[in-house]
Structure formats: structure tokens, C-alpha cells
Design a protein around this motif. Sequence first.
Motif, short mmCIF file in Angstrom:
data_model
loop_
_atom_site.label_atom_id
_atom_site.label_comp_id
_atom_site.label_asym_id
_atom_site.label_seq_id
_atom_site.Cartn_x
_atom_site.Cartn_y
_atom_site.Cartn_z
N ILE A 167 0.87 -1.20 0.00
CA ILE A 167 0.00 0.00 0.00
C ILE A 167 0.90 1.24 0.00
CG2 ILE A 167 -1.65 1.34 1.40
CD1 ILE A 167 -2.92 -1.37 2.17
N GLY A 168 2.01 1.17 0.76
CA GLY A 168 2.98 2.27 0.78
C GLY A 168 3.48 2.56 -0.63
N CYS A 169 3.78 1.50 -1.38
CA CYS A 169 4.26 1.68 -2.77
C CYS A 169 3.20 2.37 -3.62
CB CYS A 169 4.58 0.32 -3.40
SG CYS A 169 6.01 -0.45 -2.71
N VAL A 170 1.94 1.95 -3.43
CA VAL A 170 0.85 2.54 -4.23
C VAL A 170 0.73 4.03 -3.90
CG1 VAL A 170 -1.66 2.51 -4.60
CG2 VAL A 170 -0.39 0.37 -4.47
N VAL A 171 0.85 4.37 -2.60
CA VAL A 171 0.72 5.78 -2.20
C VAL A 171 1.85 6.59 -2.84
CG1 VAL A 171 0.85 7.36 -0.23
CG2 VAL A 171 -0.47 5.24 -0.05
N ILE A 172 3.08 6.03 -2.82
CA ILE A 172 4.21 6.75 -3.44
C ILE A 172 3.96 6.91 -4.94
CG2 ILE A 172 6.68 6.61 -3.98
CD1 ILE A 172 7.06 5.06 -1.39
N LEU A 173 3.43 5.85 -5.56
CA LEU A 173 3.15 5.89 -7.00
C LEU A 173 2.13 6.98 -7.32
CD1 LEU A 173 3.65 4.52 -9.76
CD2 LEU A 173 1.69 3.08 -9.29
N ILE A 174 1.06 7.04 -6.50
CA ILE A 174 0.03 8.06 -6.73
C ILE A 174 0.65 9.46 -6.61
CG2 ILE A 174 -2.12 9.06 -5.82
CD1 ILE A 174 -2.94 6.20 -5.05
N GLY A 175 1.50 9.62 -5.59
CA GLY A 175 2.17 10.92 -5.38
C GLY A 175 3.01 11.28 -6.61
N ALA A 176 3.75 10.30 -7.14
CA ALA A 176 4.62 10.57 -8.29
C ALA A 176 3.78 10.89 -9.52
CB ALA A 176 5.50 9.35 -8.55
N VAL A 177 2.68 10.15 -9.71
CA VAL A 177 1.81 10.41 -10.87
C VAL A 177 1.28 11.84 -10.81
CG1 VAL A 177 -0.44 9.82 -11.89
CG2 VAL A 177 1.15 8.00 -11.27
N LEU A 178 0.79 12.22 -9.61
CA LEU A 178 0.22 13.57 -9.47
C LEU A 178 1.29 14.64 -9.72
CD1 LEU A 178 -2.13 13.11 -6.39
CD2 LEU A 178 -2.77 13.43 -8.79
N GLY A 197 -4.25 18.93 -22.11
CA GLY A 197 -5.03 20.10 -21.73
C GLY A 197 -5.71 19.98 -20.37
N THR A 198 -5.78 18.79 -19.83
CA THR A 198 -6.40 18.62 -18.50
C THR A 198 -5.47 17.76 -17.63
OG1 THR A 198 -7.50 16.56 -19.07
CG2 THR A 198 -8.74 18.58 -19.50
N ILE A 199 -5.67 17.85 -16.31
CA ILE A 199 -4.83 17.04 -15.41
C ILE A 199 -5.08 15.54 -15.65
CG2 ILE A 199 -4.41 16.43 -12.99
CD1 ILE A 199 -3.22 19.03 -13.11
N PRO A 200 -6.35 15.07 -15.77
CA PRO A 200 -6.53 13.63 -16.03
C PRO A 200 -5.78 13.17 -17.28
CG PRO A 200 -8.60 14.60 -15.39
CD PRO A 200 -7.63 15.73 -15.51
N GLN A 201 -5.77 13.99 -18.35
CA GLN A 201 -5.02 13.61 -19.56
C GLN A 201 -3.53 13.49 -19.24
OE1 GLN A 201 -6.37 16.79 -22.18
NE2 GLN A 201 -7.15 15.27 -23.63
N ALA A 202 -3.02 14.46 -18.45
CA ALA A 202 -1.60 14.44 -18.08
C ALA A 202 -1.32 13.25 -17.17
CB ALA A 202 -1.22 15.74 -17.40
N MET A 203 -2.31 12.86 -16.35
CA MET A 203 -2.13 11.69 -15.46
C MET A 203 -1.99 10.41 -16.27
SD MET A 203 -4.63 12.57 -12.28
CE MET A 203 -4.52 11.03 -11.45
N TRP A 204 -2.74 10.31 -17.36
CA TRP A 204 -2.61 9.13 -18.23
C TRP A 204 -1.17 9.03 -18.75
CZ3 TRP A 204 -3.85 4.57 -19.62
CH2 TRP A 204 -3.48 4.07 -20.87
N TRP A 205 -0.64 10.18 -19.21
CA TRP A 205 0.75 10.20 -19.70
C TRP A 205 1.70 9.76 -18.56
CZ3 TRP A 205 4.35 13.29 -17.24
CH2 TRP A 205 5.66 13.18 -17.75
N ALA A 206 1.46 10.31 -17.33
CA ALA A 206 2.36 10.01 -16.20
C ALA A 206 2.31 8.52 -15.84
CB ALA A 206 1.96 10.86 -14.98
N ILE A 207 1.12 7.93 -15.86
CA ILE A 207 1.01 6.51 -15.51
C ILE A 207 1.74 5.65 -16.53
CG2 ILE A 207 -0.62 4.56 -15.33
CD1 ILE A 207 -2.60 6.61 -14.08
N VAL A 208 1.52 5.97 -17.83
CA VAL A 208 2.16 5.18 -18.89
C VAL A 208 3.69 5.33 -18.82
CG1 VAL A 208 2.41 5.02 -21.40
CG2 VAL A 208 0.15 5.23 -20.39
N THR A 209 4.16 6.54 -18.49
CA THR A 209 5.61 6.77 -18.43
C THR A 209 6.21 6.13 -17.18
OG1 THR A 209 5.21 8.85 -19.54
CG2 THR A 209 7.38 8.57 -18.53
N LEU A 210 5.57 6.35 -16.03
CA LEU A 210 6.11 5.77 -14.78
C LEU A 210 6.03 4.24 -14.80
CD1 LEU A 210 4.64 8.27 -12.19
CD2 LEU A 210 7.06 7.80 -12.52
N GLY A 211 5.05 3.73 -15.50
CA GLY A 211 4.94 2.27 -15.61
C GLY A 211 5.95 1.70 -16.59
N THR A 212 6.79 2.56 -17.16
CA THR A 212 7.81 2.21 -18.15
C THR A 212 7.21 1.50 -19.37
OG1 THR A 212 8.45 0.08 -17.23
CG2 THR A 212 9.62 1.98 -16.36
#
Length: 408
Positions: A167-178, A197-212
Motif C-alpha cells: 500500500i505504501g508503494c501505491v501511495v508513493i506511485l500516486i504521489g509521483a503520478v500527481l 489540456g487537462t490534469i486527467p489527460q496528463a495523469m494518463w501520460w504520467a502513468i504510462v511513463t512511470l509504468g515504463t
Amino acid sequence: MRPVPRGRGSADPNLRDRLYELLEHDPLAYSIGSRFIQLIIGVIVLNVAAMILASVPELDDRYGTLFAGITILSVIVFALEYAARLWTVAGHTPRTGSALADRLGYVFSALGVIDLMAFLPAAIVLATGRHATLAALGVLPFFKLIRYSPAMRSLLAAVHAERRALIGCVVILIGAVLTFASLLYAIEREVQPDKLGTIPQAMWWAIVTLGTVGYGDVVPVTPLGKFISTFAIIAGFAMIALPVAIISTAFAEELKRRDFVVTWGMLARVPLFSHLSASEIADIMRLLRARTIEQGEVLVRRGDAASSMYFITAGEVEIALPSQHVRLTDGTFFGEIALLHKTKRSGTVTAARKTRLLVLDAQDFHALIARMPTLADHVHTVAKARLADSGDLAAAELAQAEREGTDR
Ligand SMILES: Nc1ncnc2c1ncn2[C@@H]1O[C@@H]2COP(=O)(O)O[C@H]2[C@H]1O
């Protein structure tokens, strides 16, 4: 373990308890039980395969009837298995004292829900005739394998044991995505309004990038955006490595713990060890390894050099001696004579049925009897009686005397 007699209200306790006795003590019933488990696993695999293939229109057109037949068969088998578990759960583990409470306990347990979901949705879909939805349900019976796969159970236990760290890892991941999403949103929202143009759109990019993963559907175009992305990619490696390391360490620990529990349980069946203290048992366990031999398998041949002795925890072996054939069963040991007297094997040992053994290597055997005199006495006494019984005593004593002569 004898089943505890059931109180009023349980269905036909004698028959059920008799079944348990049979299953525990009768090798035939035991082997029927194992065959039944193999059948269930076979049906699960067949069912999942049929559901997957049924989603391919060409295959469904050609083999639709076969797929439907497999689904009906698995619904029947899983429903019967569920009913049998519901019936027997009260007799075998009378935890609550009431048959109804035991049954409800099973129905609402995780495994009970998995067992029910393996056939109920498919049965409903079959009954209502909406076959197209069947394919989507194909994955449900797969979860039944948790019951039959110790490795899968161990993996789930590892995840459960490390849930806080995960759960700690998930919290860190959410923090990094945001963090990365808001940075790239701030930098590129005007340059690429359609993609960032929106934060949710940028979050999709962040998830795909952080997930390598990097689908490449949204990419930074400004130098600053690219600079920030570099950090996101590097942070992604750490994000993945952390939970992987946590789960793999916990999984390895869990496997070690399971082996320990299995060996401990097997050890408890050997009377030779029953008087030992917990620390002595833990000591011995480190030296023993479990082995299963199939019916007809020859484990030891007369005249061979000896490298280990064996404890039977379940099953039966036949020993062919020059003068007779003897059978040994649960709780006994063999292979000690050649180790004690440093001679060749005195007989040929074959599994009379599937047999579970604990193996003790020669070196550890000698260390053990040097450390535990009562154990050594017992093994010596048994070996002497066996040699006398086989008429090999004089030969063994001669061999030992000769060896002692040459040693000196
Ligand atoms: N008369 C007997 N009764 C039971 N077991 C025996 C008898 N004779 C030999 N054995 C076992 O058969 C084993 C064959 O290998 P070992 O000689 O190492 O040790 C032997 C004993 O453990």
C-alpha cells in the motif's frame, strides 16, 4: 485424527465421518481423492480454454456445440463439488459446534465465494440463453486453481503479508503520478491542449511513463517537458523495482515457511522423533528433505553403497531380503543398517504404493546419532533386531570387526 461426533442437525454424521476415516486411512480412497482433484483441475483448464476459444467467431461457428458441452459439463462438476464441500465441511472441521454455522462459514469464506462463482454465473447465463456473455465469465473458474495450487496460495499469502508495504508503494506511485502530471500539464497544456489540456489527460501520460510502458500516444514536445520526462522515466524504474522486490522476498519466505510446516507435519508422524523437544525437532528438520516415490519405484538395491536413510511418513515399502520379504509402513524407517555398519545395502527396497519419505544423508545421520544418544540407541536396537531377523547379524558384526581392525 478421528472426526469429532456431530450434534443434532448435521446430515447423516456416521456416513460422513466414515468417509473421512476412509479418506485418511484407506490408500484406495486416498488415490480416488487425488484422482478427483486431478479431474477438477482438468475440467478447470478445459473450461477456461473453451471460453477463450469461444470468443473467436470462426471457432465458435465451427465448435460452438463442443464449447457449450464443455461449459455444461464444468457447471455440473463444479456444482457437485460445491454441494459436496457444503455437505462435508461441517463434519470435517467442526469449528463452531453447529453444522449450519460451519456451512455458512464456508459459503462466505473467500474460497467458498470462488467455488460458487466458478459455476453460478455460467449456469445463469446458460439458463437464460445469452451465450455471448459466457466468454467473459471464462476467467472465473480459473480462480478455483487457488485451492489446488500451493504456489498460488503462497503468492497470495506473500501479497497479504506485505500488504502494508505494498500500500505504501501505491501511495508513493500516486504521489509521483500527481507530481509529474501537474508538472507536464503546467509546461505543455498550451502547446498540446488536445493531449495535455487537462490534469486527467496528463495523469494518463504520467502513468504510462512511470509504468515504463510508453505507448507513445502522448509525448512531450518542449525541451523542459522532455527534461521532466527523463526524471519520470528514471523514477518509473524505482517504482516498479520496489513492489517486485517486496513480493519476491516475501514469496521466497513464504515458500520456506511452507516447506518447514510440511516437514514438521511429516516429522510428527515418525514415532522415533515424538519424544524430542521442539528445538531438537527444529534441529533435525534442517537435515531432512522430503521425497515422494511412486508405486513400484526401487529406492535402494541390495549390494549398493549407501548414502542415506529414510523415514516413512505415509505409504508402504517392500523390502526384499535374501531370506524373506518384509513390509514397512507409516512411522518406520529403513536404510539404517548400511549406514551404521558401513556395509552395502542388505535388501532391495521398493515402494508398495505411493510413499512419502523424509531423507537423511549419511553424513548428517552420523552427526545426529553422535549428538542424540537416545535416538542412536533406538536405531541401533532396531537395526540389531532386523539383522537377527534376517540372519545377517553375524555377517554385519564380522564386517564391523574387520573394519575396526583395519581402522586401528
Ligand atoms: N528384517 C528386516 N525387517 C525390516 N527391515 C529390514 C530388515 N532387514 C533389513 N531391513 C531394512 O532394509 C534396509 C535395506 O538397506 P540397509 O541395509 O541400509 O538397511 C536395511 C533395513 O533398514
